[in-house]
Write an enzyme that holds these catalytic residues in place. Structure first.
Site, PDB file in Angstrom:
ATOM      1  N   CYS A  81       0.374  25.308  46.535  1.00 31.17           N
ATOM      2  CA  CYS A  81       0.475  24.076  45.761  1.00 31.17           C
ATOM      3  C   CYS A  81       1.075  22.925  46.549  1.00 31.17           C
ATOM      4  O   CYS A  81       1.043  21.804  46.102  1.00 31.17           O
ATOM      5  CB  CYS A  81       1.281  24.316  44.487  1.00 31.17           C
ATOM      6  SG  CYS A  81       2.901  25.029  44.748  1.00 31.17           S
ATOM      7  N   GLU A 119      -4.453  29.769  39.685  1.00 25.89           N
ATOM      8  CA  GLU A 119      -3.372  28.927  39.172  1.00 25.89           C
ATOM      9  C   GLU A 119      -3.027  27.882  40.214  1.00 25.89           C
ATOM     10  O   GLU A 119      -3.110  28.140  41.416  1.00 25.89           O
ATOM     11  CB  GLU A 119      -2.158  29.816  38.863  1.00 25.89           C
ATOM     12  CG  GLU A 119      -0.938  29.092  38.303  1.00 25.89           C
ATOM     13  CD  GLU A 119       0.143  28.803  39.331  1.00 25.89           C
ATOM     14  OE1 GLU A 119       1.238  28.406  38.916  1.00 25.89           O
ATOM     15  OE2 GLU A 119      -0.106  28.942  40.549  1.00 25.89           O
ATOM     16  N   ARG A 163       7.474  23.722  32.726  1.00 21.38           N
ATOM     17  CA  ARG A 163       6.701  24.034  33.931  1.00 21.38           C
ATOM     18  C   ARG A 163       5.227  24.016  33.564  1.00 21.38           C
ATOM     19  O   ARG A 163       4.700  24.986  33.024  1.00 21.38           O
ATOM     20  CB  ARG A 163       7.110  25.391  34.504  1.00 21.38           C
ATOM     21  CG  ARG A 163       6.598  25.607  35.935  1.00 21.38           C
ATOM     22  CD  ARG A 163       7.110  26.916  36.520  1.00 21.38           C
ATOM     23  NE  ARG A 163       6.822  27.033  37.940  1.00 21.38           N
ATOM     24  CZ  ARG A 163       7.600  26.581  38.915  1.00 21.38           C
ATOM     25  NH1 ARG A 163       8.726  25.957  38.620  1.00 21.38           N
ATOM     26  NH2 ARG A 163       7.261  26.736  40.180  1.00 21.38           N
ATOM     27  N   ARG A 165       1.351  23.984  34.523  1.00 19.57           N
ATOM     28  CA  ARG A 165       0.462  24.430  35.591  1.00 19.57           C
ATOM     29  C   ARG A 165      -0.960  24.484  35.060  1.00 19.57           C
ATOM     30  O   ARG A 165      -1.177  24.712  33.870  1.00 19.57           O
ATOM     31  CB  ARG A 165       0.871  25.828  36.097  1.00 19.57           C
ATOM     32  CG  ARG A 165       2.206  25.858  36.863  1.00 19.57           C
ATOM     33  CD  ARG A 165       2.085  25.130  38.185  1.00 19.57           C
ATOM     34  NE  ARG A 165       3.277  25.157  39.018  1.00 19.57           N
ATOM     35  CZ  ARG A 165       4.216  24.238  39.041  1.00 19.57           C
ATOM     36  NH1 ARG A 165       4.151  23.204  38.197  1.00 19.57           N
ATOM     37  NH2 ARG A 165       5.233  24.312  39.881  1.00 19.57           N
TER      38      ARG A 165
END
Length: 327
Positions: A81, A119, A163, A165
């Site tokens: 990421c 992800e 969080r 995602r």
């Protein structure tokens, strides 16, 4: 993580790419699936993966011949990421890391798993005006897969951390899966205060600074939000103090300040950052999970990690779709 009694993925095999700490592995194994291959280039992540799973992941994915990877039903990949994170340089596919998606694609083309489960950071959805996500979607469609993508927030799935995602689920077209749904959000009933270690184990983390300023009163009720109570220094990102009756800020692998990577919290009248074990809990890792002995590595690893509970709920729904049982 949650206990899953109805093992929807029993009998299925998966591979764990960009494995990190093994979050995908914990989630899919909890649903009954078996891991047949893992890959992770970072040596510290390899160390902690081996500590927990008894195997050292293979290294550089760009050097792996896709033909040598074991047959599998599900390919899991929380691909890097850094290239897409708002706190990073935002280069994406122009950055060499960005092209690691194409290593996923060549493995998919060769091995044709039933499902690809990916992800990435929330920013991935809007990166380069949406072109990055479009490239991933188009690539999966060309390989004869459907493409489902949605941004989910951990706090909607039992984890007291903001969080967000993006999760991408792709089914091989010949399976004709029509009923996949992302898990439905539910009300949070766990907060930071519920995940803390005893004070005696975290005394070394207490910060006593003369420039500490409490700007707000501690709240009485719990709330599914971050609640800022004070600051040290100039109040930059790693200098803010929050209530444990709320949720945690997004754990980060990077960033500075006295409370870097976890934020500061007011705990029983004292201010401190979170302990690595508390970070593990805020990511859904069980207490049986062994944390890297290097504190700095542990903070970085959890800041980069996936949230186990969210993956578990998605994995369960993937299994439900493959078994033709709507959630």
């Amino acid at each position: 993580m949650i206990e899953i009694k109805d093992k929807q993925l029993t009998g299925l095999r998966f591979i764990d790419l960009f494995a990190g700490l093994g979050g995908f592995r914990l989630a899919l194994e909890s649903c009954g699936a078996e891991c047949v291959y893992s890959n992770e280039w970072d040596k510290y992540a390899q160390e902690v993966y081996e500590m927990n799973f008894g195997e050292k992941p293979e290294g550089d994915i760009t050097q792996v011949n896709e033909k040598t990877i074991p047959d599998h039903d599900i390919l899991c990949a929380g691909f890097p990421c850094q290239a897409f994170s708002i706190s990073g340089k935002q280069k994406g596919f122009e950055d060499s890391r960005g092209t690691l998606f194409f290593d996923i694609a060549r493995i998919v083309r060769e091995k044709k798993p039933k499902v690809v489960f990916m992800e990435n950071v929330k920013n991935f959805a809007s990166h380069d005006n949406g072109n990055t996500l479009e490239v991933v979607k188009n690539t999966m469609n060309e390989l004869d897969y459907s493409f489902h993508a949605k941004v989910l927030n951990a706090l909607d799935y039992g984890i007291p951390q903001k969080r967000e995602r993006i999760y991408m689920i792709c089914f091989r077209n010949d399976l004709n899966i029509q009923n996949f749904q992302f898990p439905k959000p539910f009300e949070l009933n766990t907060f930071v205060k519920d995940l803390l270690l005893p004070d005696s184990e975290v005394e070394h983390l207490v910060i006593d600074r003369k420039d500490l300023v409490m700007t707000n009163q501690e709240i009485e009720q719990t709330t599914p939000k971050t609640v800022r109570l004070g600051i040290v220094g100039k109040g930059g990102q790693g200098e803010r103090i929050y209530s444990t009756r709320g949720i945690a800020i997004t754990l980060s692998a990077y960033g500075g300040g006295i409370f870097a990577k976890t934020g500061g919290y007011l705990v029983n009248g004292k201010t401190r950052k979170l302990h690595p074990r508390e970070c593990a809990r805020v990511m859904g890792y069980p207490d049986s999970y062994k944390v890297h002995p290097s504190t700095s590595q542990a903070y970085k690893q959890f800041g980069n990690s996936v949230v186990i509970n969210v993956l578990q709920y998605i994995a369960y729904n993937i299994g439900s779709s493959l078994n033709f049982k709507p959630y």
